[in-house]
Design a protein around this motif. Structure first.
Motif, PDB file in Angstrom:
ATOM      1  N   PRO A 181      30.056  54.172  36.314  1.00 23.29           N
ATOM      2  CA  PRO A 181      28.995  53.416  35.638  1.00 23.29           C
ATOM      3  C   PRO A 181      27.742  53.273  36.496  1.00 23.29           C
ATOM      4  N   LYS A 182      26.572  53.401  35.851  1.00 29.43           N
ATOM      5  CA  LYS A 182      25.300  53.151  36.519  1.00 29.43           C
ATOM      6  C   LYS A 182      25.043  51.648  36.569  1.00 29.43           C
ATOM      7  N   GLN A 183      23.889  51.261  37.088  1.00 30.82           N
ATOM      8  CA  GLN A 183      23.576  49.859  37.353  1.00 30.82           C
ATOM      9  C   GLN A 183      23.861  48.934  36.169  1.00 30.82           C
ATOM     10  N   SER A 184      23.414  49.320  34.973  1.00 38.17           N
ATOM     11  CA  SER A 184      23.535  48.440  33.813  1.00 38.17           C
ATOM     12  C   SER A 184      24.646  48.875  32.860  1.00 38.17           C
ATOM     13  N   GLU A 185      25.547  49.718  33.354  1.00 39.50           N
ATOM     14  CA  GLU A 185      26.566  50.284  32.470  1.00 39.50           C
ATOM     15  C   GLU A 185      27.941  49.647  32.651  1.00 39.50           C
ATOM     16  N   LEU A 186      28.727  49.753  31.571  1.00 43.79           N
ATOM     17  CA  LEU A 186      30.139  49.425  31.585  1.00 43.79           C
ATOM     18  C   LEU A 186      30.939  50.710  31.654  1.00 43.79           C
ATOM     19  N   ALA A 224      35.302  48.604  34.686  1.00 43.77           N
ATOM     20  CA  ALA A 224      34.422  48.338  35.824  1.00 43.77           C
ATOM     21  C   ALA A 224      33.015  48.153  35.286  1.00 43.77           C
ATOM     22  N   VAL A 225      32.148  47.532  36.092  1.00 48.87           N
ATOM     23  CA  VAL A 225      30.771  47.290  35.662  1.00 48.87           C
ATOM     24  C   VAL A 225      29.799  47.674  36.768  1.00 48.87           C
ATOM     25  N   GLY A 226      28.593  48.066  36.350  1.00 50.96           N
ATOM     26  CA  GLY A 226      27.533  48.333  37.311  1.00 50.96           C
ATOM     27  C   GLY A 226      27.012  47.047  37.927  1.00 50.96           C
ATOM     28  N   ALA A 227      26.277  47.174  39.012  1.00 55.02           N
ATOM     29  CA  ALA A 227      25.837  46.010  39.784  1.00 55.02           C
ATOM     30  C   ALA A 227      24.925  45.077  39.002  1.00 55.02           C
ATOM     31  N   ALA A 228      24.201  45.589  37.982  1.00 55.36           N
ATOM     32  CA  ALA A 228      23.243  44.755  37.243  1.00 55.36           C
ATOM     33  C   ALA A 228      23.797  44.196  35.937  1.00 55.36           C
ATOM     34  N   VAL A 229      25.047  44.455  35.634  1.00 57.84           N
ATOM     35  CA  VAL A 229      25.635  44.005  34.360  1.00 57.84           C
ATOM     36  C   VAL A 229      25.795  42.490  34.361  1.00 57.84           C
ATOM     37  N   ASP A 275      25.587  51.708  28.326  1.00 57.07           N
ATOM     38  CA  ASP A 275      24.759  50.576  28.740  1.00 57.07           C
ATOM     39  C   ASP A 275      25.296  49.308  28.082  1.00 57.07           C
ATOM     40  N   GLU A 276      25.316  48.216  28.840  1.00 60.99           N
ATOM     41  CA  GLU A 276      25.933  46.996  28.329  1.00 60.99           C
ATOM     42  C   GLU A 276      25.260  46.481  27.055  1.00 60.99           C
ATOM     43  N   THR A 277      23.969  46.799  26.856  1.00 56.63           N
ATOM     44  CA  THR A 277      23.266  46.321  25.661  1.00 56.63           C
ATOM     45  C   THR A 277      23.693  47.046  24.396  1.00 56.63           C
ATOM     46  N   ASN A 278      24.368  48.179  24.541  1.00 49.53           N
ATOM     47  CA  ASN A 278      24.837  48.943  23.383  1.00 49.53           C
ATOM     48  C   ASN A 278      26.311  48.694  23.092  1.00 49.53           C
ATOM     49  N   ALA A 279      26.873  47.689  23.759  1.00 45.91           N
ATOM     50  CA  ALA A 279      28.259  47.276  23.534  1.00 45.91           C
ATOM     51  C   ALA A 279      28.272  45.894  22.891  1.00 45.91           C
TER      52      ALA A 279
END
Length: 326
Positions: A25-30, A71-76, A101-105
């Motif tokens: 996952p990237k910074q804002s990803e789940l 797992a989650v990215g650092a900015a989630v 991206d967490e906003t699309n979940a």
């Protein structure tokens, strides 16, 4: 991780179980451990070589998943490991792990099974945007949806009824018409037995439909213009009968029609996030109370993805087809 890949463009038989590197996952990803993935017609088009993934998206098919955050990215900020979620993804859904991206979940509500949750994102995002945002359906209006027993159609019928519209729907058999009536359609039209234009005019005392959601295209484009009301809106989301047609555009002018269309997969994360926020506010309470639900046609194990695609292409399904990834 295990995943389903497209070995080469072709029929359902080109889908194959393979092993891929687990995504990070990237910074804002789940990172989602996928329990179930929905099957959609764009997946079939991608398999045929007609709908490539957008730049940066996984070549693994699959546009909607449900599972558990691994797992989650650092900015989630919205989710944590262990949360149940469903998500709209640009690709990569037919795999044991998928990033989004967490906003699309959205939360996978406890009232839903994981296979039900996986049947929600693609259809509910599509219907919400095209019927309520782009199509501006209002309480008391008459709404016509073609392909009323597809995943999109069954969702559109339920949501339009839930928000106070009168719903007319088309399908190709009496069994499918009965299913649409069970979902709340005020009029179910068997297009093999009746002219839907005449049926719509008769049902509306000649006025026509205020909004038409069309995934058929081809000769339906001209007929939609005939079936639409003055100031009516037509929203195009697919072309099962072809993307070219001979159309009498004088009807567009005389009726002051609006004909628009959209695709969802290539839209950016922020656009999809806005849809997700509206769904959480307006639709998630209905799902939580099971007033609106995805209609489940069939569930296939992961290694039978080819059979799931064949089921989709046979056209006999009513509602959603889902892969069980466990």
């Amino acid at each position: 991780m295990r995943a389903i890949e497209i070995r080469k463009p072709g029929g359902p038989e080109v889908l194959a179980l393979t092993t891929r590197q687990q995504p990070v996952p990237k910074q804002s990803e789940l990172l989602i451990k996928v329990f179930a993935a929905g099957i959609n017609r764009p997946d079939c088009l991608q398999r045929q070589g007609a709908y490539p993934p957008p730049p940066g998206a996984s070549d693994i098919p699959g546009l909607e998943v449900a599972g558990e955050v691994s797992a989650v990215g650092a900015a989630v900020k919205r989710f944590k490991p262990g949360d149940r979620v469903c998500a709209l993804v640009a690709g990569g859904g037919y795999a044991e792990f998928c990033c989004v991206d967490e906003t699309n979940a959205l939360p996978a509500l406890g009232s839903l099974t994981m296979t039900e949750a996986a049947a929600i994102p693609e259809t509910f995002f599509t219907v919400w945007h095209n019927v309520f945002q782009r199509g501006a359906l209002k309480q008391g209006e008459t709404f016509l949806v073609h392909g009323g027993t597809s995943g999109i159609g069954t969702t559109a019928i339920q949501l339009a009824k839930a928000f106070g519209a009168r719903v007319l729907a088309t399908a190709g058999s009496e069994a499918k018409c009965a299913a649409m009536r069970d979902l709340g359609a005020d009029l179910a039209i068997d297009y093999r037995q009746s002219d839907f234009v005449e049926a719509v005019k008769q049902a509306t005392d000649g006025k026509g439909a205020d909004l038409i959601l069309d995934m058929v295209g081809g000769d339906y484009i001209n007929r939609n213009y005939q079936a639409a009301a003055i100031e009516g809106r037509i929203v195009q989301i697919a072309f099962l009968r072809g993307r070219k047609a001979e159309v009498d555009f004088s009807l567009l002018m005389m009726k002051r029609l609006t004909h628009t269309g959209s695709t969802l997969r290539a839209r950016d994360i922020a656009f999809k996030a806005r849809i997700a926020d509206e769904l959480r506010q307006h639709v998630w309470p209905l799902l939580n109370e099971r007033q609106v639900l995805p209609v489940m046609d069939s569930i296939f194990p992961m290694d039978q993805a080819s059979a799931a695609h064949q089921r989709m292409e046979d056209g006999d399904h009513i509602g959603k087809i889902v892969l069980d990834m466990t």
